[in-house]
Motif scaffolding. Structure first.
Motif, PDB file in Angstrom:
ATOM      1  N   LYS A   1      49.042 -10.058 -19.379  1.00 30.55           N
ATOM      2  CA  LYS A   1      49.483 -10.511 -18.050  1.00 30.55           C
ATOM      3  C   LYS A   1      49.221  -9.441 -16.989  1.00 30.55           C
ATOM      4  O   LYS A   1      48.952  -9.775 -15.828  1.00 30.55           O
ATOM      5  N   SER A   2      49.278  -8.158 -17.370  1.00 28.58           N
ATOM      6  CA  SER A   2      48.959  -7.101 -16.393  1.00 28.58           C
ATOM      7  C   SER A   2      47.493  -7.205 -15.981  1.00 28.58           C
ATOM      8  O   SER A   2      47.148  -7.080 -14.801  1.00 28.58           O
ATOM      9  N   LEU A   3      46.623  -7.448 -16.968  1.00 30.76           N
ATOM     10  CA  LEU A   3      45.200  -7.624 -16.671  1.00 30.76           C
ATOM     11  C   LEU A   3      44.997  -8.851 -15.781  1.00 30.76           C
ATOM     12  O   LEU A   3      44.243  -8.812 -14.793  1.00 30.76           O
TER      13      LEU A   3
ATOM     14  N   HIS B   1      30.958 -20.100 -16.334  1.00 38.86           N
ATOM     15  CA  HIS B   1      29.823 -19.329 -15.845  1.00 38.86           C
ATOM     16  C   HIS B   1      29.928 -17.878 -16.297  1.00 38.86           C
ATOM     17  O   HIS B   1      28.975 -17.291 -16.812  1.00 38.86           O
ATOM     18  N   SER B   2      31.114 -17.302 -16.123  1.00 37.39           N
ATOM     19  CA  SER B   2      31.231 -15.873 -16.419  1.00 37.39           C
ATOM     20  C   SER B   2      31.097 -15.636 -17.919  1.00 37.39           C
ATOM     21  O   SER B   2      30.398 -14.716 -18.344  1.00 37.39           O
TER      22      SER B   2
ATOM     23  N   TYR C   1      36.715 -16.058 -15.998  1.00 44.29           N
ATOM     24  CA  TYR C   1      37.382 -16.476 -17.229  1.00 44.29           C
ATOM     25  C   TYR C   1      38.829 -15.986 -17.264  1.00 44.29           C
ATOM     26  O   TYR C   1      39.730 -16.684 -17.723  1.00 44.29           O
ATOM     27  N   ILE C   2      39.040 -14.774 -16.733  1.00 45.89           N
ATOM     28  CA  ILE C   2      40.398 -14.223 -16.721  1.00 45.89           C
ATOM     29  C   ILE C   2      41.314 -15.069 -15.813  1.00 45.89           C
ATOM     30  O   ILE C   2      42.461 -15.347 -16.143  1.00 45.89           O
TER      31      ILE C   2
ATOM     32  N   ALA D   1      46.357  -8.207 -12.173  1.00 46.37           N
ATOM     33  CA  ALA D   1      45.474  -7.300 -11.428  1.00 46.37           C
ATOM     34  C   ALA D   1      44.189  -8.026 -11.028  1.00 46.37           C
ATOM     35  O   ALA D   1      43.671  -7.832  -9.927  1.00 46.37           O
ATOM     36  N   SER D   2      43.687  -8.884 -11.911  1.00 46.98           N
ATOM     37  CA  SER D   2      42.458  -9.627 -11.593  1.00 46.98           C
ATOM     38  C   SER D   2      42.731 -10.629 -10.479  1.00 46.98           C
ATOM     39  O   SER D   2      41.927 -10.796  -9.565  1.00 46.98           O
TER      40      SER D   2
END
Ligand code: SAM
Length: 343
Positions: A22-24, A160-161, A103-104, A27-28
């Motif tokens: 969840k931190s990633l 796509h990513s 994707y994230i 931040a994204s």
């Protein structure tokens, strides 16, 4: 009973895994990695100013990201600044060639809410889409992914990513020099198709996908519009005529469907394929004991329909529809590949 430090760490890492994810994601979503591309970096105050956030909580997030190896702290005189590590620079900055940003965001906005209802999903054996999003799910693509332009772009960005990151290994898994024309069924934005044309300059690829997707494809490769190696065609692969090709590609398609639907699609393909035509399937293949890889088994938990299969299971499905001479390529990244030939 004695402690076993290794197994204790393993359990604690699993307990904390969701906090790291969840931190990633946060931040994204806040585009933190896009701000921290320069060698000098930015201070927590500067980041907070740009993402319109409280300074202390921004600093906490930045420090957590440092501990996860995604950011580095750099010191200028008395000021501490943060900048991306090499892996964040490569995979997390949204404009990077190999960015996983799309994707994230899909994981944060779509998969995460589904996973918060996992125990219900197990007990009820049903999709938790309605619990998570307050709406019934009759058709995965129409209801979950394509019901608004914003969601459609989010889903397409995600595909796509991930296709850009994994496509090259799939495209170069086999010698495809005998094939001149290919059709990428469910080829979405064309990212996988472009990887195939890069790896095989003599190949032309038709990207076949639902009309809702094809109408947006020019958002993704505006610079490639003049390329005549990749073309787009709208249709439903269960209902409409499929374009003629020497090679059919099914990348990340079959896991979304039950055996019954997979058989229906393969039988349509078998009917239009002449002997010697190829069928290339790209999926994460389960190992034969169905005990890994975790990535495939964890993904299956949020799927409402469809299933993950092993390479043998896929080969048997293909064989039933007269596709044989199966070759398998395990790729250590996200996608394995299987090539078989129409008898
Ligand atoms: N092949 C791409 C890749 O590997 O990145 C995208 C995979 S995505 C999980 C599934 C794709 O199949 C979506 O683009 C979706 O629109 C398409 N699709 C689903 N049902 C379809 C149908 N009935 N006819 C054509 N395309 C379909």
């Amino acid at each position: 009973l004695h402690h076993s430090p290794d197994s204790l760490h393993r359990i604690i890492d699993l307990m904390d895994g969701f906090k790291a994810s969840k931190s990633l994601f946060a931040a994204s979503k806040l585009k933190v990695f896009d701000l921290l591309t320069s060698a000098e970096g930015l201070s927590a105050e500067e980041v907070a100013g740009k993402i319109v956030a409280a300074v202390e909580s921004t600093e906490r997030l930045l420090d957590a990201l440092v501990s996860l190896g995604l950011l580095k702290k750099v010191k200028h005189k008395d000021i501490i600044a943060y900048r991306n590590t090499e892996q964040a620079q490569r995979y997390l900055v949204s404009s990077s060639e190999l960015s996983l940003h799309g994707y994230i965001i899909h994981c944060n906005d779509h998969v995460w809410p589904l996973f918060t209802h996992l125990e219900h999903a197990v007990q009820e054996g049903a999709s938790q889409y309605e619990r998570a999003f307050g709406k019934r799910l009759d058709d995965l693509f129409q209801d979950a992914y394509y019901e608004s332009k914003e969601r459609k772009l989010r889903f397409m960005n995600a595909m796509h990513s991930i296709a850009k990151v994994t496509g090259r290994d799939v495209a170069s898994a086999f010698d495809l020099s005998r094939f001149k024309t290919a059709c990428d069924l469910g080829g979405c934005t064309g990212a996988m198709a472009y990887e195939f044309t890069k790896a095989h300059p003599g190949l032309t690829v038709t990207v076949f996908d639902l009309p809702a997707v094809i109408e947006m494809s020019s958002h993704f490769y505006p610079e490639q519009q003049d390329s005549n190696q990749v073309t787009f065609l709208a249709g439903d692969f269960f209902k409409d005529d499929l374009p003629k090709a020497d090679l059919y590609i099914l990348a990340r398609i079959l896991h979304d469907w039950s055996d019954e639907k997979v058989n229906e699609l393969l039988s349509r393909l078998s009917a239009i394929c002449s002997p010697g035509c190829g069928l290339l399937v790209a999926e994460i293949f389960l190992d034969e004991e169905r005990s890994g890889p975790s990535r495939a088994l964890l993904q299956a938990l949020s799927m409402s329909v469809g299933k993950q299969r092993s390479a043998t299971e896929y080969s048997l499905l293909m064989k039933k529809h007269h596709f044989s001479q199966t070759r398998i390529k395990h790729n250590s990244n996200f996608l394995d590949a299987l090539l078989c030939i129409k008898e």
